[in-house]
Design an enzyme around this catalytic site. Sequence first.
Site, PDB file in Angstrom:
ATOM      1  N   GLY A 108     -13.833 -16.168   4.880  1.00 32.32           N
ATOM      2  CA  GLY A 108     -13.222 -15.199   5.797  1.00 32.32           C
ATOM      3  C   GLY A 108     -13.627 -13.778   5.441  1.00 32.32           C
TER       4      GLY A 108
ATOM      5  N   GLY B  71      -5.283 -11.148  -7.899  1.00 33.51           N
ATOM      6  CA  GLY B  71      -5.873 -10.102  -7.069  1.00 33.51           C
ATOM      7  C   GLY B  71      -5.232  -8.728  -7.201  1.00 33.51           C
TER       8      GLY B  71
ATOM      9  N   ASP C 138     -12.737  -2.791  -0.164  1.00 27.12           N
ATOM     10  CA  ASP C 138     -12.389  -4.124  -0.686  1.00 27.12           C
ATOM     11  C   ASP C 138     -13.467  -4.608  -1.656  1.00 27.12           C
ATOM     12  OD1 ASP C 138      -9.989  -4.581   0.636  1.00 27.12           O
ATOM     13  OD2 ASP C 138     -10.947  -5.489   2.386  1.00 27.12           O
TER      14      ASP C 138
ATOM     15  N   ASN D  35     -12.221  -1.344   5.869  1.00 26.13           N
ATOM     16  CA  ASN D  35     -10.788  -1.326   5.542  1.00 26.13           C
ATOM     17  C   ASN D  35     -10.265   0.093   5.318  1.00 26.13           C
ATOM     18  OD1 ASN D  35     -11.875  -0.770   2.985  1.00 26.13           O
ATOM     19  ND2 ASN D  35     -10.071  -1.653   1.987  1.00 26.13           N
TER      20      ASN D  35
ATOM     21  N   SER E 270       0.811  -1.227   0.000  1.00 21.35           N
ATOM     22  CA  SER E 270       0.000   0.000   0.000  1.00 21.35           C
ATOM     23  C   SER E 270       0.843   1.276   0.000  1.00 21.35           C
ATOM     24  CB  SER E 270      -0.963   0.006   1.192  1.00 21.35           C
ATOM     25  OG  SER E 270      -1.916  -0.999   1.012  1.00 21.35           O
TER      26      SER E 270
ATOM     27  N   THR F 223      -6.128  -3.352   8.002  1.00 18.08           N
ATOM     28  CA  THR F 223      -6.053  -4.720   7.467  1.00 18.08           C
ATOM     29  C   THR F 223      -6.003  -5.739   8.594  1.00 18.08           C
ATOM     30  OG1 THR F 223      -4.968  -6.118   5.819  1.00 18.08           O
ATOM     31  CG2 THR F 223      -3.512  -4.736   7.152  1.00 18.08           C
TER      32      THR F 223
ATOM     33  N   ALA G 180     -12.400 -11.430   3.362  1.00 18.48           N
ATOM     34  CA  ALA G 180     -12.515 -11.027   1.957  1.00 18.48           C
ATOM     35  C   ALA G 180     -13.758 -11.671   1.332  1.00 18.48           C
ATOM     36  CB  ALA G 180     -11.262 -11.443   1.193  1.00 18.48           C
TER      37      ALA G 180
ATOM     38  N   LYS H 132      -9.875  -5.504  10.871  1.00 17.01           N
ATOM     39  CA  LYS H 132     -10.970  -4.974  10.044  1.00 17.01           C
ATOM     40  C   LYS H 132     -12.311  -4.974  10.778  1.00 17.01           C
ATOM     41  CE  LYS H 132      -9.063  -5.944   5.486  1.00 17.01           C
ATOM     42  NZ  LYS H 132      -9.245  -6.566   4.177  1.00 17.01           N
TER      43      LYS H 132
HETATM   44  P1  NAP Z   1      -9.172 -14.972   6.152  1.00 15.71           P
HETATM   45  O1  NAP Z   1     -10.135 -14.068   6.840  1.00 15.71           O
HETATM   46  O2  NAP Z   1      -8.127 -15.685   6.932  1.00 15.71           O
HETATM   47  O3  NAP Z   1     -10.074 -16.080   5.376  1.00 15.71           O
HETATM   48  C1  NAP Z   1      -9.532 -17.136   4.618  1.00 15.71           C
HETATM   49  C2  NAP Z   1     -10.438 -18.348   4.788  1.00 15.71           C
HETATM   50  O4  NAP Z   1      -9.999 -19.390   3.892  1.00 15.71           O
HETATM   51  C3  NAP Z   1     -10.389 -18.929   6.210  1.00 15.71           C
HETATM   52  O5  NAP Z   1     -11.708 -19.217   6.633  1.00 15.71           O
HETATM   53  C4  NAP Z   1      -9.566 -20.194   6.015  1.00 15.71           C
HETATM   54  O6  NAP Z   1      -9.885 -21.183   6.962  1.00 15.71           O
HETATM   55  C5  NAP Z   1      -9.994 -20.616   4.634  1.00 15.71           C
HETATM   56  N1  NAP Z   1      -9.097 -21.579   3.992  1.00 15.71           N
HETATM   57  C6  NAP Z   1      -7.754 -21.690   4.116  1.00 15.71           C
HETATM   58  N2  NAP Z   1      -7.300 -22.700   3.318  1.00 15.71           N
HETATM   59  C7  NAP Z   1      -8.390 -23.236   2.702  1.00 15.71           C
HETATM   60  C8  NAP Z   1      -8.581 -24.307   1.764  1.00 15.71           C
HETATM   61  N3  NAP Z   1      -7.552 -25.052   1.338  1.00 15.71           N
HETATM   62  N4  NAP Z   1      -9.831 -24.575   1.328  1.00 15.71           N
HETATM   63  C9  NAP Z   1     -10.881 -23.857   1.782  1.00 15.71           C
HETATM   64  N5  NAP Z   1     -10.772 -22.844   2.685  1.00 15.71           N
HETATM   65  C10 NAP Z   1      -9.537 -22.525   3.119  1.00 15.71           C
HETATM   66  O7  NAP Z   1      -8.396 -14.205   5.002  1.00 15.71           O
HETATM   67  P2  NAP Z   1      -8.970 -13.027   4.058  1.00 15.71           P
HETATM   68  O8  NAP Z   1      -8.642 -11.716   4.637  1.00 15.71           O
HETATM   69  O9  NAP Z   1     -10.380 -13.333   3.719  1.00 15.71           O
HETATM   70  O10 NAP Z   1      -8.012 -13.207   2.783  1.00 15.71           O
HETATM   71  C11 NAP Z   1      -8.088 -14.369   1.960  1.00 15.71           C
HETATM   72  C12 NAP Z   1      -7.066 -14.250   0.829  1.00 15.71           C
HETATM   73  O11 NAP Z   1      -7.411 -13.172  -0.017  1.00 15.71           O
HETATM   74  C13 NAP Z   1      -5.634 -13.976   1.336  1.00 15.71           C
HETATM   75  O12 NAP Z   1      -4.729 -14.668   0.510  1.00 15.71           O
HETATM   76  C14 NAP Z   1      -5.499 -12.477   1.143  1.00 15.71           C
HETATM   77  O13 NAP Z   1      -4.154 -12.081   0.963  1.00 15.71           O
HETATM   78  C15 NAP Z   1      -6.312 -12.275  -0.123  1.00 15.71           C
HETATM   79  N6  NAP Z   1      -6.850 -10.915  -0.228  1.00 15.71           N
HETATM   80  C16 NAP Z   1      -6.541 -10.205  -1.341  1.00 15.71           C
HETATM   81  C17 NAP Z   1      -7.061  -8.937  -1.506  1.00 15.71           C
HETATM   82  C18 NAP Z   1      -6.728  -8.155  -2.751  1.00 15.71           C
HETATM   83  O14 NAP Z   1      -6.932  -6.941  -2.758  1.00 15.71           O
HETATM   84  N7  NAP Z   1      -6.261  -8.797  -3.796  1.00 15.71           N
HETATM   85  C19 NAP Z   1      -7.893  -8.375  -0.521  1.00 15.71           C
HETATM   86  C20 NAP Z   1      -8.212  -9.131   0.608  1.00 15.71           C
HETATM   87  C21 NAP Z   1      -7.669 -10.416   0.738  1.00 15.71           C
HETATM   88  P3  NAP Z   1      -8.970 -21.268   8.289  1.00 15.71           P
HETATM   89  O15 NAP Z   1      -9.108 -19.941   8.974  1.00 15.71           O
HETATM   90  O16 NAP Z   1      -9.567 -22.392   9.038  1.00 15.71           O
HETATM   91  O17 NAP Z   1      -7.559 -21.504   7.798  1.00 15.71           O
END
Ligand code: NAP
Length: 284
Positions: free
Chosen positions: A132, A249, A101, A86, A16, A61, A134, A65
Site C-alpha cells: 500500500g 513505527g 514518510d 504527506n 500529530s 493522510t 507506506a 495522499k
Molecule cells: P494501506 O495503503 O491500506 O496498505 C496496506 C496493505 O496491506 C494493503 O494492500 C492491504 O491489502 C495489505 N494487507 C492487509 N492485511 C494483510 C496481510 N495479512 N498480509 C499481507 N498484506 C496485507 O495502508 P498504509 O497507509 O500503507 O499503512 C500500512 C500500515 O502502516 C498501517 O498500519 C499504518 O497505520 C502504518 N503506518 C505507519 C506509519 C508510521 O509513521 N509509523 C506511517 C504510515 C503507515 P488490502 O487493501 O487488500 O487489505
Amino acid sequence: MKTYGLLGKNISYSLSPCMHNAAFKALGIYASYKIFDTDEKGLESFFFSLKKGDIAGCNVTIPYKERALSFVGSNSSAVKTIGALNTIVREDGALKGHNTDYLGFMMALKGKRSGDLNFDPDGKNVFMFGAGGAAKAIAYVLSNVLGAKRIIIADVDTEKADGLASYIGENAARDITIAVAHDKEQYNDFIANSDLLVNATPCGLKDGDPELFDYRYVEQKHYVFDLIYSVKTPLMKRAEYQAANAIDGLNMLLYQAARAFEYWTGCEAPIDIMREALLEKMQK
Ligand code: NAP
C-alpha cells in the site's frame, strides 16, 4: 496565529497534533495544529483555504495522499517517484508537495537513538509485507536511496504486490532484485534468507488478525521493523522473544512529523520534546 493541520478522513485518533503543538510551544512559535477531518466534498474548500493562506501548511493522510497531488503546483522528486505526498508547504503562495514518510522510515531504520533500529540495508535482503501507500514509500527509499540488494513483497492483494514490484523495478536508481511472494509456502525460505523483515500492513493491530507468516521463522539474526505503533503486535512479541533487533513505527511517526515541522517553520524540530508529547499522549 498561524494554523497548520492534518487533512484526512476519520482521523480523530491522530497523534500529530500533540507533537506539533508541543514543538510550537517549545520554540515560542505562535501557531497551532488542528485536525481537518474532511470528506471528498470538503477537499476543494480545504485547498482554497490553504492556497489563500488561512492554513499555513499541512500534513495529508489516508485516504488523500494520492488525491492531494492534483491540488498542488509542484512536487519534490521523491513525491514524483513515490506517487504520494504527506506534507504540503506554501512557498510564495504556491503549494509544494513533499513526502516525509520515507524520511521517517529511513531515519528510524538507520538511526541510533532509542527506538531506532540502527540497521544499514546496503547490500541486504528485505522481506516486506504490504504493497500500500507506506510500502511504496519504503520501497522507494530502500531501492533508490539505501542500496538494498533484494526486496521480496507480499500482500494479500497479489495484483497490488505485482504492481508495486514492477513500479520499483522501473524506477530503481540502482541494481536491485525485486520479487513477489505469491504463495505462503514460499515465505519461509525467503524469510530465512532475509536480513530485514518489514510489516507495512495493518495486520497485527487487532486481536484475531491472521498471522502475516509463521512467526516461528523469526530468528535472532533478523532485524524487524513493524510500522504499527499503537499496540505490541504478535510479530514484535515474537521478535522480542527471539532477542532479534526490532522496532515499532513510533520513531517513524515522530521523524516524519519532525521533518514536516522543519519544512514549514525553517526551525530545527525539538525531537525530544515531540517524542515526550507522543509518549505522554499514548499513555492516556
Ligand atoms: P494501506 O495503503 O491500506 O496498505 C496496506 C496493505 O496491506 C494493503 O494492500 C492491504 O491489502 C495489505 N494487507 C492487509 N492485511 C494483510 C496481510 N495479512 N498480509 C499481507 N498484506 C496485507 O495502508 P498504509 O497507509 O500503507 O499503512 C500500512 C500500515 O502502516 C498501517 O498500519 C499504518 O497505520 C502504518 N503506518 C505507519 C506509519 C508510521 O509513521 N509509523 C506511517 C504510515 C503507515 P488490502 O487493501 O487488500 O487489505
